[in-house]
Scaffold this motif. Structure first.
Motif, PDB file in Angstrom:
ATOM      1  N   UNK A  88      44.177  46.192  40.327  1.00  0.00           N
ATOM      2  CA  UNK A  88      43.806  46.635  41.663  1.00  0.00           C
ATOM      3  C   UNK A  88      44.856  46.096  42.626  1.00  0.00           C
ATOM      4  N   UNK A  89      45.618  46.987  43.216  1.00  0.00           N
ATOM      5  CA  UNK A  89      46.713  46.600  44.102  1.00  0.00           C
ATOM      6  C   UNK A  89      46.317  46.652  45.576  1.00  0.00           C
ATOM      7  N   UNK A  90      45.026  46.549  45.843  1.00  0.00           N
ATOM      8  CA  UNK A  90      44.548  46.550  47.219  1.00  0.00           C
ATOM      9  C   UNK A  90      44.690  47.908  47.871  1.00  0.00           C
ATOM     10  N   UNK A  91      45.332  47.942  49.039  1.00  0.00           N
ATOM     11  CA  UNK A  91      45.488  49.202  49.778  1.00  0.00           C
ATOM     12  C   UNK A  91      46.305  50.232  49.018  1.00  0.00           C
ATOM     13  N   UNK A  92      47.128  49.779  48.096  1.00  0.00           N
ATOM     14  CA  UNK A  92      47.945  50.711  47.311  1.00  0.00           C
ATOM     15  C   UNK A  92      47.142  51.409  46.229  1.00  0.00           C
ATOM     16  N   UNK A  93      45.934  50.917  45.943  1.00  0.00           N
ATOM     17  CA  UNK A  93      45.075  51.539  44.952  1.00  0.00           C
ATOM     18  C   UNK A  93      45.117  50.830  43.610  1.00  0.00           C
ATOM     19  N   UNK A  94      44.561  51.480  42.635  1.00  0.00           N
ATOM     20  CA  UNK A  94      44.506  50.934  41.271  1.00  0.00           C
ATOM     21  C   UNK A  94      45.500  51.670  40.399  1.00  0.00           C
ATOM     22  N   UNK A  95      46.110  50.926  39.460  1.00  0.00           N
ATOM     23  CA  UNK A  95      47.124  51.548  38.594  1.00  0.00           C
ATOM     24  C   UNK A  95      47.188  50.824  37.260  1.00  0.00           C
ATOM     25  N   UNK A  96      47.584  51.575  36.249  1.00  0.00           N
ATOM     26  CA  UNK A  96      47.933  50.955  34.974  1.00  0.00           C
ATOM     27  C   UNK A  96      49.314  50.384  35.181  1.00  0.00           C
ATOM     28  N   UNK A  97      49.457  49.081  35.033  1.00  0.00           N
ATOM     29  CA  UNK A  97      50.735  48.444  35.299  1.00  0.00           C
ATOM     30  C   UNK A  97      51.766  48.828  34.254  1.00  0.00           C
ATOM     31  N   UNK A 157      48.907  37.191  32.523  1.00  0.00           N
ATOM     32  CA  UNK A 157      47.670  36.991  33.277  1.00  0.00           C
ATOM     33  C   UNK A 157      47.541  35.540  33.732  1.00  0.00           C
ATOM     34  N   UNK A 158      47.866  34.606  32.860  1.00  0.00           N
ATOM     35  CA  UNK A 158      47.743  33.181  33.192  1.00  0.00           C
ATOM     36  C   UNK A 158      48.768  32.723  34.224  1.00  0.00           C
ATOM     37  N   UNK A 159      49.885  33.428  34.335  1.00  0.00           N
ATOM     38  CA  UNK A 159      50.919  33.033  35.304  1.00  0.00           C
ATOM     39  C   UNK A 159      50.891  33.877  36.573  1.00  0.00           C
ATOM     40  N   UNK A 160      49.836  34.685  36.751  1.00  0.00           N
ATOM     41  CA  UNK A 160      49.674  35.409  38.007  1.00  0.00           C
ATOM     42  C   UNK A 160      50.517  36.655  38.161  1.00  0.00           C
ATOM     43  N   UNK A 161      50.919  37.282  37.066  1.00  0.00           N
ATOM     44  CA  UNK A 161      51.740  38.489  37.154  1.00  0.00           C
ATOM     45  C   UNK A 161      50.949  39.719  37.604  1.00  0.00           C
ATOM     46  N   UNK A 162      49.627  39.631  37.583  1.00  0.00           N
ATOM     47  CA  UNK A 162      48.764  40.732  38.021  1.00  0.00           C
ATOM     48  C   UNK A 162      47.984  40.253  39.222  1.00  0.00           C
ATOM     49  N   UNK A 163      47.833  41.114  40.227  1.00  0.00           N
ATOM     50  CA  UNK A 163      47.160  40.680  41.450  1.00  0.00           C
ATOM     51  C   UNK A 163      45.652  40.632  41.317  1.00  0.00           C
ATOM     52  N   UNK A 164      45.048  41.609  40.656  1.00  0.00           N
ATOM     53  CA  UNK A 164      43.598  41.636  40.490  1.00  0.00           C
ATOM     54  C   UNK A 164      43.266  42.528  39.290  1.00  0.00           C
ATOM     55  N   UNK A 165      43.409  42.007  38.065  1.00  0.00           N
ATOM     56  CA  UNK A 165      43.173  42.844  36.886  1.00  0.00           C
ATOM     57  C   UNK A 165      41.736  43.344  36.830  1.00  0.00           C
TER      58      UNK A 165
END
Length: 121
Positions: free
Chosen positions: A29-38, A54-62
């Motif tokens: 979930x990229x916030x205002x940009x919407x949701x996307x398959x990274x 995931x543990x190092x914060x590479x995704x904003x809101x999986x």
């Protein structure tokens, strides 16, 4: 000039034919940009890399993690398994879940985490 698309049930594969490993994709979930398959590099779409990212914060809101294996003809939502593994790794390292994955883990780690009580007779 006019182009006419033929109707077909065939869909081209996005996975190279020589790749028989399981691929893991993260919906974020990229916030205002919407949701996307990274986007994922073919060489680093394995479970260990996704867990590390995931543990190092590479995704904003999986939101969800899906695994698929085209050689074996299956796909599955593995969010619960990944959430459980993320919690296990943080517990082993005696650290808190990173804030970027805490909501994901809470949503998907559905184990009953209550402590059992013993009745005294």
């Amino acid at each position: 000039m006019e182009f006419i698309m033929r109707s077909s049930s065939w869909t081209p594969s996005i996975v190279p034919n020589d790749n028989v490993e399981t691929v893991y994709l993260v919906a974020d979930d990229l916030g205002r940009l919407g949701r996307a398959w990274r986007e994922a590099d073919c060489e680093t779409a394995d479970l260990e890399t996704v867990l590390g990212d995931l543990l190092t914060g590479q995704y904003s809101n999986p939101i969800r993690i899906v695994a698929f294996n085209t050689a074996e003809h299956w796909a599955e939502d593995v969010s619960e398994d990944v959430a459980r593994e993320l919690r296990r790794r943080c517990d082993l390292q005696m650290r808190e879940l990173p804030h970027t994955i805490s909501d994901f883990v809470e949503r998907h780690d559905v184990r009953d985490r209550r402590q059992l009580t013993l009745r005294l007779v």
